[in-house]
Design a protein around this motif. Sequence first.
Motif, PDB file in Angstrom:
ATOM      1  N   ARG A  42       0.836  24.864  32.408  1.00 59.34           N
ATOM      2  CA  ARG A  42      -0.438  24.276  31.983  1.00 59.34           C
ATOM      3  C   ARG A  42      -0.369  23.816  30.530  1.00 59.34           C
ATOM      4  O   ARG A  42      -0.958  22.795  30.159  1.00 59.34           O
ATOM      5  N   ARG A  43       0.337  24.556  29.698  1.00 63.12           N
ATOM      6  CA  ARG A  43       0.417  24.181  28.282  1.00 63.12           C
ATOM      7  C   ARG A  43       1.174  22.875  28.066  1.00 63.12           C
ATOM      8  O   ARG A  43       1.013  22.231  27.022  1.00 63.12           O
ATOM      9  N   LEU A  44       1.981  22.460  29.033  1.00 63.24           N
ATOM     10  CA  LEU A  44       2.713  21.209  28.884  1.00 63.24           C
ATOM     11  C   LEU A  44       1.773  20.010  28.740  1.00 63.24           C
ATOM     12  O   LEU A  44       2.168  18.965  28.236  1.00 63.24           O
ATOM     13  N   LYS A  45       0.533  20.170  29.178  1.00 62.31           N
ATOM     14  CA  LYS A  45      -0.458  19.100  29.058  1.00 62.31           C
ATOM     15  C   LYS A  45      -0.638  18.670  27.612  1.00 62.31           C
ATOM     16  O   LYS A  45      -0.915  17.502  27.324  1.00 62.31           O
ATOM     17  N   HIS A  46      -0.485  19.602  26.683  1.00 61.73           N
ATOM     18  CA  HIS A  46      -0.718  19.313  25.272  1.00 61.73           C
ATOM     19  C   HIS A  46       0.548  19.469  24.442  1.00 61.73           C
ATOM     20  O   HIS A  46       0.493  19.806  23.263  1.00 61.73           O
ATOM     21  N   LYS A  47       1.700  19.212  25.097  1.00 62.47           N
ATOM     22  CA  LYS A  47       2.968  19.155  24.365  1.00 62.47           C
ATOM     23  C   LYS A  47       3.509  17.739  24.453  1.00 62.47           C
ATOM     24  O   LYS A  47       3.474  17.117  25.511  1.00 62.47           O
ATOM     25  N   PHE A  51       5.387  11.067  20.915  1.00 63.69           N
ATOM     26  CA  PHE A  51       4.243  11.021  20.027  1.00 63.69           C
ATOM     27  C   PHE A  51       3.559  12.381  19.986  1.00 63.69           C
ATOM     28  O   PHE A  51       3.524  13.094  20.985  1.00 63.69           O
ATOM     29  N   VAL A  52       3.002  12.726  18.823  1.00 66.49           N
ATOM     30  CA  VAL A  52       2.251  13.977  18.723  1.00 66.49           C
ATOM     31  C   VAL A  52       1.008  13.855  19.589  1.00 66.49           C
ATOM     32  O   VAL A  52       0.414  12.774  19.709  1.00 66.49           O
ATOM     33  N   GLU A  53       0.592  14.950  20.182  1.00 63.48           N
ATOM     34  CA  GLU A  53      -0.395  14.944  21.265  1.00 63.48           C
ATOM     35  C   GLU A  53      -1.686  14.209  20.902  1.00 63.48           C
ATOM     36  O   GLU A  53      -2.281  13.553  21.749  1.00 63.48           O
ATOM     37  N   ARG A  60       2.857   9.638  27.315  1.00 61.18           N
ATOM     38  CA  ARG A  60       3.320  10.742  28.162  1.00 61.18           C
ATOM     39  C   ARG A  60       3.276  12.059  27.399  1.00 61.18           C
ATOM     40  O   ARG A  60       3.533  12.113  26.201  1.00 61.18           O
ATOM     41  N   THR A  61       2.954  13.106  28.124  1.00 63.57           N
ATOM     42  CA  THR A  61       3.097  14.463  27.628  1.00 63.57           C
ATOM     43  C   THR A  61       4.199  15.138  28.438  1.00 63.57           C
ATOM     44  O   THR A  61       4.712  14.575  29.409  1.00 63.57           O
ATOM     45  N   ARG A  62       4.546  16.364  28.052  1.00 64.67           N
ATOM     46  CA  ARG A  62       5.542  17.099  28.835  1.00 64.67           C
ATOM     47  C   ARG A  62       5.058  17.318  30.268  1.00 64.67           C
ATOM     48  O   ARG A  62       5.865  17.372  31.200  1.00 64.67           O
TER      49      ARG A  62
END
Length: 388
Positions: A42-47, A51-53, A60-62
């Motif tokens: 779930r934390r990959l949403k904000h990694k 580009f920084v989140e 794209r995020t992780r």
Amino acid sequence: MLAPYATIERESRGRLHAEDGSAHRSAFQRDRDRIIHCSAFRRLKHKTQVFVEHEGDYFRTRLTHSIEVAQVARTISRTLGLNEDLAEAVALAHDLGHPPFGHTGEDALAEVMAPYGGFDHNAQALKIVTDLEQHYAEWDGLNLTWETLEGIAKHNGPVSVQTDGDALPFALAEYDARHDLELDSHAGAEAQVAALADDIAYNNHDLHDGLRAGLFTAEDIIRLPIIGRCFAQVDRLWPGLDADRRRHEALRRVFGVMVEDVLQESRRLLREAQPGSAAEVRALGAPVIRFSPAMWADLKVIRAFLFANMYRHWTVRRMRRKAARVVRELFEDFMADPGMLPQDWSVAALEARSDTLRARIVADYIAGMTDRFAIEEHRALRGEMKRG
């Protein structure tokens, strides 16, 4: 029907902690589901990827990257007669160990952890799924099958012999000592598929994200191999197409070219090697899921372009410099005063018997942060990280 060289569930080496099977899901489906439901996923949403989140909602995020990798891995696995569920599980887990701020955060954490055994995101992913996810009553971690753990640890190839002379990452060595993952061999074909799916996904979406960010234009990339042919095909089929649709149609073709190349080259390698089991795939001494030499040469040209025009762009470099400082200073502050960590973490850090163990606890905490949480923690300790 699976190919002879696929991973067969009934031949799985099982889990470290024995469990009853499921009446409705295969062992690898259960692995996939545990990964999807874990906190680290779930934390990959904000990694971040590049580009920084906080820099844009469309980049794209992780998390989105991992979903894309899983989709490609399923397509390739199904076509080659491999175990889709295992390939998907490895693909979904492959980035769990990334700290905040992408490779910049990993480089910064590796730098500060150099005196304490270093930091590696694949090793950290293994630690997360075998230790740091602590939700089950009977064990720490997710208790995944041996084959999924093997894929997480070595989907990019053997890891027991470090070509750069560095020691085996601590988390890998620690787990391997109690559950041998045969780190000196290649992983099964499904994990190899996950690795190539990762390459395909990030090559494609870095082009998308770089164009969206205005770091380069469609005309800049038309001169690159593969890409120029795909734009030309779109222009023949739909002359005058608006810029956004033209870009999308061209890059989806680039995506397809990469997938088709992997399929053709892998079929050729499998025909030549004739492996009769997953164990024989591991024993070949070389991967059987690969790009062709010609495709690999073209991709190196594309990656060189992206490195010069995206990863080294001044706006990206500016934010990366700030991101690296955030990670380094968080590590310094928590090492100097572990009591500033949340209670469970601070108790463990204060009771650590050595600086190395304390550093690993601090690194685990920082690695689990999202981009935004790392910025907030740094702001609380040192003042605001300015944007832009």
